[in-house]
Design a protein around this motif. Structure first.
Motif, PDB file in Angstrom:
ATOM      1  N   CYS A 293      -5.593  -8.548   4.464  1.00 40.11           N
ATOM      2  CA  CYS A 293      -5.802  -7.692   4.720  1.00 40.11           C
ATOM      3  C   CYS A 293      -7.381  -6.674   4.786  1.00 40.11           C
ATOM      4  CB  CYS A 293      -4.843  -6.226   3.868  1.00 40.11           C
ATOM      5  SG  CYS A 293      -3.603  -6.256   4.871  1.00 40.11           S
ATOM      6  N   GLU A 294      -8.037  -6.369   4.674  1.00 39.19           N
ATOM      7  CA  GLU A 294      -9.430  -5.628   4.444  1.00 39.19           C
ATOM      8  C   GLU A 294      -9.220  -5.207   3.013  1.00 39.19           C
ATOM      9  OE1 GLU A 294     -11.240  -1.884   6.418  1.00 39.19           O
ATOM     10  OE2 GLU A 294      -9.205  -2.546   7.475  1.00 39.19           O
TER      11      GLU A 294
ATOM     12  N   ASN B  49      -8.547  -3.587   0.135  1.00 37.61           N
ATOM     13  CA  ASN B  49      -8.758  -2.367  -0.544  1.00 37.61           C
ATOM     14  C   ASN B  49      -7.548  -1.642   0.982  1.00 37.61           C
ATOM     15  OD1 ASN B  49      -8.740  -0.407  -2.439  1.00 37.61           O
ATOM     16  ND2 ASN B  49      -9.838   1.883  -1.331  1.00 37.61           N
ATOM     17  N   HIS B  50      -6.818  -2.248   1.258  1.00 36.83           N
ATOM     18  CA  HIS B  50      -5.926  -2.755   1.947  1.00 36.83           C
ATOM     19  C   HIS B  50      -4.693  -3.048   1.580  1.00 36.83           C
ATOM     20  CE1 HIS B  50      -8.389  -0.713   4.706  1.00 36.83           C
ATOM     21  NE2 HIS B  50      -7.391  -0.153   5.638  1.00 36.83           N
TER      22      HIS B  50
ATOM     23  N   CYS C 224      -0.864  -3.888   7.254  1.00 42.38           N
ATOM     24  CA  CYS C 224      -2.355  -3.070   6.825  1.00 42.38           C
ATOM     25  C   CYS C 224      -2.466  -1.846   6.429  1.00 42.38           C
ATOM     26  CB  CYS C 224      -3.803  -3.972   7.045  1.00 42.38           C
ATOM     27  SG  CYS C 224      -3.383  -6.545   6.405  1.00 42.38           S
TER      28      CYS C 224
ATOM     29  N   ALA D 190      -3.740   1.677   4.272  1.00 45.74           N
ATOM     30  CA  ALA D 190      -5.114   1.328   3.355  1.00 45.74           C
ATOM     31  C   ALA D 190      -4.962   2.081   2.262  1.00 45.74           C
ATOM     32  CB  ALA D 190      -6.214   2.306   3.539  1.00 45.74           C
ATOM     33  N   CYS D 191      -5.578   1.967   0.625  1.00 38.71           N
ATOM     34  CA  CYS D 191      -4.217   2.339  -0.098  1.00 38.71           C
ATOM     35  C   CYS D 191      -5.266   4.005  -0.615  1.00 38.71           C
ATOM     36  CB  CYS D 191      -5.486   1.628  -1.737  1.00 38.71           C
ATOM     37  SG  CYS D 191      -4.620   0.402  -1.716  1.00 38.71           S
ATOM     38  N   SER D 192      -4.672   5.061  -1.182  1.00 36.48           N
ATOM     39  CA  SER D 192      -5.081   6.414  -1.172  1.00 36.48           C
ATOM     40  C   SER D 192      -6.166   6.482  -2.143  1.00 36.48           C
ATOM     41  CB  SER D 192      -3.557   7.421  -1.446  1.00 36.48           C
ATOM     42  OG  SER D 192      -2.895   6.821  -2.788  1.00 36.48           O
TER      43      SER D 192
ATOM     44  N   CYS E 117      -1.388  -0.689  -4.352  1.00 34.68           N
ATOM     45  CA  CYS E 117      -2.308  -0.083  -4.715  1.00 34.68           C
ATOM     46  C   CYS E 117      -2.299   0.436  -6.408  1.00 34.68           C
ATOM     47  CB  CYS E 117      -1.982   0.758  -3.905  1.00 34.68           C
ATOM     48  SG  CYS E 117      -2.926   0.932  -2.125  1.00 34.68           S
TER      49      CYS E 117
END
Length: 743
Positions: free
Chosen positions: A578-579, A581-582, A593, A595-597, A607
């Motif tokens: 995953c990219e 921060n994912h 994947c 994204a983190c909040s 996360c």
């Protein structure tokens, strides 16, 4: 004279002596008859071969070639399935004897020709309690006293190893129908041991192809920490690459110690794998799967493959012992796969089943009405308790459960010696040729009653071990016939290893180096555990079978995976990362994947919350136009200060994130290392005089405290170190401390 030859004189008596055209030049001059057959060699010593169907052990007299094979039956207890097991092995051995003596090739087509020189085969059976070495030795000695030229057995590795040790002393060939331990392949320790049952190493060669079938490239291995578990891991690591499969992580647990279940699952989870190959004890399985579920290592998107058969009825019945309902256990185990050896899809096994139905053996007559050889589903729940149906209900009577022999059958260990010659009367067969309280007949009733109505209660499956036992007796019979003398243990064992054949368990051949069954001749089956319609029982469904020689029978078997889905889980290790921060989300069963909040960062697939960002507001108040120039100058200065502040803030955040990652890494490394490590210089230790509490030493700046693998490895590379352990014993009046140098 050499083995198999007999001294004769005067030469005129040689006119009627012939070896049937199979003579060979040994040395010296050779005399042949008008057909070119050797009728005497070693003319100078007067040694000649015995007539066809006879042999000589003393070099003086030719006697009819008869042989005896001793068979060790599995132990029996009050469990009806153990009676079925023993009865089937007894039947298989007697059926092979019947086929040899009556020249029947219904199961092994070449058996009549390859045993034609054998005038008669005797099969004697004994039953020994494996918990005591003395009765086992007594049973072995009784077989030897009865004239056994070879032995068949036993049902498990431990008993087989004990027998192999005894057999090595007497140069007595042995063939096991149930032992799978790799240690038995050591010919230095067990020079006369062979087996038709596959060794554990065979499964480690075949099971990587399960991963290939479903396009998995990497697996984790979870195993019980015993000799068999360690051998499984070593074998799998050695053979997985041949199927283009990698072993990403291995994790062990201690039998019956629940605290180790979660540690093993956490280690596999941390490696990022979602495909698990496992070899575990049946008694630990439910607890392990609970731990796997808690660690998010089991559920939709995951797959577990067990490398041994287990009894699903017994697992569901154990629900109350772990404070679960039957439905909960069924739901927990729904979607598991098992991969085990099985000869049931060979033509030989079908012939073996038909031969039992057509046999005139009195032993087989007692059980053949109880055997149901059909294979539609793997439900052992569909019949009454104690029965075994379907094609693979072989798990309950494995090596662990067979050790539980009830006290009621432990009266000296030997359960009898019963001769099963075709010439014997019914009465001698039914009572055994060694009577008394230890006779097999006394254990099983006055008529050795294997009757299914009194012992089985319902149709039972024809076990794979029965086919392996038949092949053991047949293979030894052909070897005894081929060897110059049945008493020549080396000659018989060499003949055993050199002759392959189509048998009850399919093609049978032996590895010349280990005397194990050749890996290429072993079939395996893939089973899928699914819930019954009522939801309170597990069905074990056949899905496919595999052999190294032929590959998989079905290209795309329909599997019910965890979560009740039929979509094959993807190998997570083969997915692109995953990219930044994912993290990978598996809740839907389909990896994706996300994204983190806000306020969180991605650390090792999770996360993690960070400190709130600082907001700086600049309020500028302009009082007069005259202050504009001053304000412009001030803004320039403040802009530079703000830029410096932002850079410092970002650096602080990066440091905080780095600290969080170091802490998490340290926590994970502590789990792997098992403990943190504290070092003290030896010179400081000497001055202190004894091992003092860490905090006291830390106050004086003498303690080096390391808590991650990299730091420990770097420190150990630069310094010589020894490890001392202290154990404190306290009482009301005193404290004592003991020290031990560990390494």
């Amino acid at each position: 004279c050499p083995v198999g030859l007999v001294r004769v004189h005067p030469p005129v008596l040689l006119q009627n002596v012939s070896d049937g055209g199979n003579g060979s030049l040994i040395s010296g001059n050779v005399l042949r008859d008008e057909h070119g057959h050797v009728i005497i060699d070693h003319v100078d010593t007067g040694c000649a071969p015995c007539p066809f169907g006879k042999f000589s052990d003393d070099g003086l007299v030719c006697v009819p070639k008869t042989s005896t094979i001793g068979v060790f039956l599995p132990p029996i207890d009050s469990n009806t399935s153990t009676w079925s097991f023993a009865a089937q092995i007894h039947c298989a051995a007697d059926l092979a004897r019947e086929h040899v003596n009556h020249r029947i090739g219904a199961v092994v087509p070449e058996l009549p020709n390859r045993t034609s020189s054998l005038r008669q085969l005797r099969v004697d059976v004994v039953h020994a309690d494996p918990r005591s070495s003395l009765p086992l030795v007594l049973a072995y000695q009784r077989l030897r006293d009865a004239g056994a030229h070879a032995i068949v057995g036993s049902h498990d590795s431990a008993t087989s190893a004990a027998l192999a040790t005894l057999a090595a002393v007497d140069n007595l060939p042995q063939c096991s129908y149930g032992a799978d331990a790799e240690s038995l392949s050591n010919k230095l320790s067990f020079p006369f041991f062979a087996r038709t049952h596959p060794s554990l190493a065979t499964t480690t060669v075949a099971i990587p192809h399960v991963a290939s079938l479903f396009n998995w490239s990497s697996v984790g291995v979870l195993f019980v920490n015993d000799d068999d578990g360690k051998a499984f891991v070593e074998g799998l690591a050695a053979h997985a690459g041949l199927a283009n499969v990698g072993v990403a992580v291995t994790a062990s647990y201690e039998a019956a110690i629940e605290a180790t279940y979660s540690l093993a699952c956490a280690k596999v989870k941390a490696a990022g794998v979602n495909i698990v190959f496992a070899t575990v004890l049946q008694s630990d399985l439910v607890g392990l799967m609970q731990a796997a579920e808690s660690a998010s290592l089991w559920g939709e998107g995951y797959a577990w493959v067990l490398a041994q058969h287990m009894n699903t009825d017994a697992l569901v019945a154990s629900a109350s012992a772990v404070s679960l309902s039957r439905q909960s256990v069924v739901s927990l185990l729904d979607g598991l796969l098992t991969f085990v050896d099985s000869p049931r899809h060979s033509e030989g096994f079908s012939s073996f089943s038909r031969a039992i139905a057509n046999s005139s053996s009195l032993v087989c007559a007692r059980i053949k009405a109880a055997i149901d050889g059909t294979e539609d589903s793997m439900s052992s729940h569909s019949v009454t308790a104690g029965a075994m149906v379907g094609s693979e209900m072989d798990g309950e009577i494995g090596e662990h459960s067979l050790r539980r022999v009830s006290e009621s059958h432990r009266d000296g260990g030997l359960a009898g010696l019963s001769q099963m010659d075709s010439e014997m009367t019914n009465q001698s067969l039914l009572t055994g040729n060694m009577t008394g309280r230890n006779s097999l007949a006394s254990k099983m009733g006055s008529s050795m009653n294997y009757d299914h109505s009194s012992h089985f209660g319902a149709p039972v499956a024809l076990r794979k071990e029965a086919a392996y036992a038949y092949d053991c007796v047949a293979a030894l019979a052909m070897a005894l016939a081929h060897a110059p003398s049945p008493s020549d243990g080396n000659g018989v064992f060499d003949a055993l290893l050199s002759g392959g054949f189509e048998g009850a368990s399919g093609l049978v051949a032996f590895d010349l180096n280990t005397a194990d069954r050749a890996t290429s001749t072993v079939d395996h089956v893939l089973h899928n555990w699914v819930p019954s319609d009522s939801g309170d029982a597990l069905l074990e469904l056949y899905k496919d079978h595999f052999s190294l020689a032929r590959g998989w029978a079905a290209a795309e078997p329909a599997i019910r995976w965890p979560g009740g889905v039929f979509t094959t889980p993807l190998d997570h290790t083969a997915l692109p990362p995953c990219e930044i921060n994912h993290i990978r989300d598996l809740t839907s069963g389909v990896p994706r994947c996300v994204a983190c909040s806000a306020g969180k960062i991605a650390v090792r697939g999770e996360c993690v919350a960070t400190e709130s960002g600082h907001t700086t507001a600049l309020i500028v108040s302009l009082s007069t136009a005259l202050g504009l120039l001053f304000l412009a100058a001030l803004c320039i200065v403040l802009a530079r200060m703000l830029a410096a502040f932002v850079r410092a803030s970002k650096a602080a955040k990066r440091e905080k994130q780095s600290q969080l990652m170091r802490v998490r890494k340290a926590m994970e490394d502590v789990m792997q290392v098992g403990f943190s490590v504290c070092y003290i210089k030896f010179s400081d230790f000497s001055r202190l005089g004894w091992l003092q509490p860490h905090e006291e030493v830390r106050k004086h700046g003498m303690l080096e405290y390391l808590d991650d693998t990299a730091s420990i490895a770097a420190f150990a590379a630069k310094n010589h170190a020894v490890l001392y352990a202290a154990r404190t014993a306290r009482s009301h009046t005193a404290r004592s401390i003991s020290f031990g140098l560990l390494s």
